[in-house]
Design an enzyme around this catalytic site. Structure first.
Site, PDB file in Angstrom:
ATOM      1  CB  ILE A   1      35.767  30.918  13.495  1.00 27.43           C
ATOM      2  CG1 ILE A   1      35.186  31.539  14.769  1.00 27.43           C
ATOM      3  CG2 ILE A   1      35.729  31.899  12.358  1.00 27.43           C
ATOM      4  CD1 ILE A   1      35.974  32.774  15.241  1.00 27.43           C
ATOM      5  CB  SER A   2      30.643  28.194  14.631  1.00 30.40           C
ATOM      6  OG  SER A   2      31.077  26.861  14.513  1.00 30.40           O
ATOM      7  CD  GLN A   3      25.239  31.061  11.765  1.00 35.78           C
ATOM      8  OE1 GLN A   3      25.029  30.103  11.049  1.00 35.78           O
ATOM      9  NE2 GLN A   3      24.466  32.121  11.785  1.00 35.78           N
TER      10      GLN A   3
ATOM     11  NE  ARG B   1      32.824  34.992  15.369  1.00 37.19           N
ATOM     12  CZ  ARG B   1      32.635  34.837  14.067  1.00 37.19           C
ATOM     13  NH1 ARG B   1      32.714  35.891  13.263  1.00 37.19           N
ATOM     14  NH2 ARG B   1      32.361  33.640  13.558  1.00 37.19           N
TER      15      ARG B   1
END
Length: 211
Positions: free
Chosen positions: A58-60, A32
């Site tokens: 950027i989503s969790q 990530r």
């Protein structure tokens, strides 16, 4: 970072009900930190969204894992992702399914993600620039559609581009709070189920929110 990634998988995904082995393997493999700005690399595995510019995030990790699991992805699937963003979820999809088309309305974000995915050798991904609320008809139909921004309603073009038996996961609601919806298209029509509450950036476009 590899240890942080494994801790993320155990504490943020498995501990909260993410059990699909293909999703867990993909999240364990994809770094990530490669998909965030250099100054945010140390925060890459925190359980929260991170800014990627252009008022996008950027989503969790948990939300990404939850959406991927909900989509019931199969190795033979041809998937559409609406909202490429950093390309992180695109890479996860590419690890799970046969081919991915990802559409992004911000050309600069799309270019960065395309180059990043090329550098990481994801040959089964195509990143295009356009209005994601309208899908991408040249490569339809799709077995799975994942929408990474909040729609005021389910965009009909995305439903139209689903194959029979196809699944869609998307957040639907207002600009502040939404419900994550699972939708399946079959011969009889479309069925939808509410999965959970969530909060995404708005989906901008002709079949979404106005800019």
């Amino acid at each position: 970072m590899h240890l942080q990634r494994q801790l993320m998988v155990e504490r943020q995904l498995k501990a909260r009900g993410i059990f699909d082995e293909r999703v867990l393997r993909a999240v364990s493999k994809v770094a990530r930190e490669d998909f965030v700005a250099p100054e945010l690399r140390d925060h890459a595995y925190e359980d929260r969204p991170l800014s990627i510019g252009f008022s996008q995030t950027i989503s969790q990790p948990y939300i990404v894992g939850s959406m991927l699991q909900a989509a019931r992805l199969r190795p033979e699937d041809h998937a559409l992702e609406v909202g490429t963003g950093s390309g992180y979820q695109t890479a996860l999809l590419a690890e799970i399914v046969q081919s991915v088309v990802s559409i992004e309305r911000h050309a600069e974000l799309a270019n960065i993600a395309r180059e990043r995915l090329r550098r990481l050798e994801y040959a089964n991904v195509e990143v295009v620039v356009g209005d994601g609320t309208l899908g991408y008809s040249p490569r339809a139909p799709y077995d799975a559609v994942l929408v990474s921004a909040a729609a005021p309603y389910i965009p009909q073009p995305l439903v139209d581009q689903l194959a029979i038996g196809g699944r869609m996961v998307l957040p639907v609601g207002n600009r502040d709070l939404q419900d994550l919806i699972f939708l399946r298209k079959d011969e009889e029509g479309v069925r939808q189920v509410r999965l959970d509450g969530c909060a995404f950036v708005p989906l901008i476009g002709e079949a979404g929110f106005p800019d």
